[in-house]
Design a protein around this motif. Structure first.
Motif, PDB file in Angstrom:
ATOM      1  N   SER A  36       0.842  -1.188   0.000  1.00 51.00           N
ATOM      2  CA  SER A  36       0.000   0.000   0.000  1.00 51.00           C
ATOM      3  C   SER A  36       0.882   1.245   0.000  1.00 51.00           C
ATOM      4  O   SER A  36       1.893   1.309   0.693  1.00 51.00           O
ATOM      5  CB  SER A  36      -0.897   0.013   1.234  1.00 51.00           C
ATOM      6  N   GLY A  37       0.489   2.225  -0.814  1.00 56.82           N
ATOM      7  CA  GLY A  37       1.219   3.483  -0.864  1.00 56.82           C
ATOM      8  C   GLY A  37       2.406   3.511  -1.783  1.00 56.82           C
ATOM      9  O   GLY A  37       3.076   4.545  -1.903  1.00 56.82           O
ATOM     10  N   VAL A  38       2.670   2.396  -2.474  1.00 59.42           N
ATOM     11  CA  VAL A  38       3.851   2.357  -3.337  1.00 59.42           C
ATOM     12  C   VAL A  38       3.606   3.052  -4.674  1.00 59.42           C
ATOM     13  O   VAL A  38       4.554   3.353  -5.407  1.00 59.42           O
ATOM     14  CB  VAL A  38       4.315   0.896  -3.551  1.00 59.42           C
ATOM     15  N   GLY A  39       2.323   3.312  -5.018  1.00 56.75           N
ATOM     16  CA  GLY A  39       2.036   4.047  -6.246  1.00 56.75           C
ATOM     17  C   GLY A  39       1.299   3.274  -7.314  1.00 56.75           C
ATOM     18  O   GLY A  39       1.287   3.682  -8.480  1.00 56.75           O
ATOM     19  N   LYS A  40       0.634   2.182  -6.949  1.00 59.09           N
ATOM     20  CA  LYS A  40      -0.039   1.352  -7.962  1.00 59.09           C
ATOM     21  C   LYS A  40      -1.173   2.117  -8.651  1.00 59.09           C
ATOM     22  O   LYS A  40      -1.282   2.100  -9.874  1.00 59.09           O
ATOM     23  CB  LYS A  40      -0.580   0.062  -7.320  1.00 59.09           C
ATOM     24  N   SER A  41      -2.021   2.775  -7.872  1.00 62.08           N
ATOM     25  CA  SER A  41      -3.115   3.547  -8.470  1.00 62.08           C
ATOM     26  C   SER A  41      -2.584   4.738  -9.259  1.00 62.08           C
ATOM     27  O   SER A  41      -3.121   5.083 -10.320  1.00 62.08           O
ATOM     28  CB  SER A  41      -4.094   4.023  -7.392  1.00 62.08           C
ATOM     29  N   THR A  42      -1.524   5.357  -8.750  1.00 64.39           N
ATOM     30  CA  THR A  42      -0.905   6.460  -9.486  1.00 64.39           C
ATOM     31  C   THR A  42      -0.410   5.987 -10.841  1.00 64.39           C
ATOM     32  O   THR A  42      -0.584   6.673 -11.861  1.00 64.39           O
ATOM     33  CB  THR A  42       0.263   7.046  -8.680  1.00 64.39           C
ATOM     34  N   LEU A  43       0.188   4.807 -10.873  1.00 66.76           N
ATOM     35  CA  LEU A  43       0.680   4.269 -12.143  1.00 66.76           C
ATOM     36  C   LEU A  43      -0.465   4.070 -13.126  1.00 66.76           C
ATOM     37  O   LEU A  43      -0.358   4.458 -14.304  1.00 66.76           O
ATOM     38  CB  LEU A  43       1.412   2.944 -11.901  1.00 66.76           C
ATOM     39  N   LEU A  44      -1.573   3.508 -12.668  1.00 72.51           N
ATOM     40  CA  LEU A  44      -2.715   3.329 -13.567  1.00 72.51           C
ATOM     41  C   LEU A  44      -3.239   4.662 -14.059  1.00 72.51           C
ATOM     42  O   LEU A  44      -3.603   4.813 -15.233  1.00 72.51           O
ATOM     43  CB  LEU A  44      -3.837   2.561 -12.863  1.00 72.51           C
ATOM     44  N   ASN A  45      -3.309   5.658 -13.178  1.00 69.66           N
ATOM     45  CA  ASN A  45      -3.805   6.973 -13.584  1.00 69.66           C
ATOM     46  C   ASN A  45      -2.898   7.624 -14.621  1.00 69.66           C
ATOM     47  O   ASN A  45      -3.382   8.302 -15.545  1.00 69.66           O
ATOM     48  CB  ASN A  45      -3.934   7.887 -12.362  1.00 69.66           C
ATOM     49  N   VAL A  46      -1.595   7.412 -14.492  1.00 68.12           N
ATOM     50  CA  VAL A  46      -0.668   7.953 -15.486  1.00 68.12           C
ATOM     51  C   VAL A  46      -0.827   7.221 -16.818  1.00 68.12           C
ATOM     52  O   VAL A  46      -0.881   7.846 -17.884  1.00 68.12           O
ATOM     53  CB  VAL A  46       0.788   7.869 -14.974  1.00 68.12           C
ATOM     54  N   ILE A  47      -0.926   5.891 -16.773  1.00 70.88           N
ATOM     55  CA  ILE A  47      -1.111   5.126 -18.011  1.00 70.88           C
ATOM     56  C   ILE A  47      -2.411   5.518 -18.693  1.00 70.88           C
ATOM     57  O   ILE A  47      -2.497   5.578 -19.925  1.00 70.88           O
ATOM     58  CB  ILE A  47      -1.075   3.618 -17.721  1.00 70.88           C
ATOM     59  N   ALA A  48      -3.440   5.828 -17.892  1.00 73.08           N
ATOM     60  CA  ALA A  48      -4.743   6.222 -18.450  1.00 73.08           C
ATOM     61  C   ALA A  48      -4.757   7.657 -18.953  1.00 73.08           C
ATOM     62  O   ALA A  48      -5.755   8.088 -19.545  1.00 73.08           O
ATOM     63  CB  ALA A  48      -5.826   6.048 -17.399  1.00 73.08           C
ATOM     64  N   GLY A  49      -3.692   8.406 -18.724  1.00 67.71           N
ATOM     65  CA  GLY A  49      -3.685   9.796 -19.153  1.00 67.71           C
ATOM     66  C   GLY A  49      -4.443  10.714 -18.224  1.00 67.71           C
ATOM     67  O   GLY A  49      -4.712  11.870 -18.577  1.00 67.71           O
ATOM     68  N   LEU A  50      -4.796  10.245 -17.031  1.00 67.38           N
ATOM     69  CA  LEU A  50      -5.489  11.089 -16.063  1.00 67.38           C
ATOM     70  C   LEU A  50      -4.507  11.964 -15.291  1.00 67.38           C
ATOM     71  O   LEU A  50      -4.864  13.038 -14.816  1.00 67.38           O
ATOM     72  CB  LEU A  50      -6.300  10.220 -15.097  1.00 67.38           C
ATOM     73  N   ASN A  51      -3.288  11.477 -15.117  1.00 63.55           N
ATOM     74  CA  ASN A  51      -2.175  12.268 -14.599  1.00 63.55           C
ATOM     75  C   ASN A  51      -1.053  12.199 -15.616  1.00 63.55           C
ATOM     76  O   ASN A  51      -0.861  11.170 -16.261  1.00 63.55           O
ATOM     77  CB  ASN A  51      -1.666  11.724 -13.258  1.00 63.55           C
TER      78      ASN A  51
END
Length: 217
Positions: A36-51
């Motif tokens: 938890s907190g390592v950045g898994k959701s952040t990675l998906l958001n970046v791949i999706a172009g949301l970030n």
């Protein structure tokens, strides 16, 4: 094909994603695990172009979309991506059928054909008799299943699923994991599943671990 090369992302001058590289071929489905907190959701958001990444290459079928303008990026998400969010994002003023058909309507493919596609996917996630229900009438697990149906209805090129079984009982978790895998492989799409569940991870073709240093697998 999805190609990610040396992807970096930071928040408040703190690195969250470092040197992320990944290559997916059509029909391939991978699971990403990690603490938890390592950045898994952040990675998906970046791949999706949301970030947006701070640097690195993101290419889908040869098109580098990391630096696309907002309009072009919106079109790419609409036409080629399917995203299952942890927070569902089911629209409360639409019925389940309407929620699931929304990606098709946005592509100009509405009407009876879209309704049939939605009914097929609602049946696949065990909600065939709830097509005219409203989101307020659903449990969290049922909303999760609607979100999965909506993410798949337009046969996206890339499916991104963030903890898609987190609100599901074992029977429905197995059902949606089977559906995700079958749809990705038979359509020649690509899929990335983020999960804490070892059982969910085993449904993928390979399992990678996200660490502060990058992806390991």
């Amino acid at each position: 094909m999805l190609e990610i090369s040396n992807l970096y992302r930071q928040f408040n001058n703190r690195p969250v994603l470092k040197a992320i590289s990944l290559r997916l071929e059509p029909g391939e489905y991978v699971a990403i695990t990690g603490e938890s907190g390592v950045g898994k959701s952040t990675l998906l958001n970046v791949i999706a172009g949301l970030n947006r990444p701070d640097r690195g290459r993101l290419a889908l079928d040869g098109e580098d979309y990391a630096a696309l303008g907002e309009e072009a990026l919106t079109r790419l998400r609409r036409d080629k991506l399917g995203f299952v969010f942890q927070a569902f994002h089911i629209l409360p003023h639409l019925t389940l059928r309407q929620n699931v058909t929304l990606p098709l309507w946005l592509k100009g493919q509405g009407g009876p054909w879209a309704d049939r596609q939605a009914e097929c996917l609602l049946d696949a996630v065990g909600l065939a008799d709830r097509a005219e229900s409203w989101p307020r009438e659903l449990s969290g697990g049922e909303m999760q299943r609607v979100a999965i149906a909506r993410a798949l209805v337009h046969s996206p090129r890339l499916v991104l699923a963030d903890e898609p079984t987190g609100n599901l009982d074992p029977t429905n978790a197995a059902r949606v994991l089977r559906l995700l895998g079958e749809r990705i492989r038979t359509a020649g799409s690509m899929g990335i599943l983020v999960t804490h569940s070892p059982d969910a991870a085993r449904s993928a073709d390979r399992v990678l671990q996200l660490t502060p240093e990058g992806l390991r697998g």
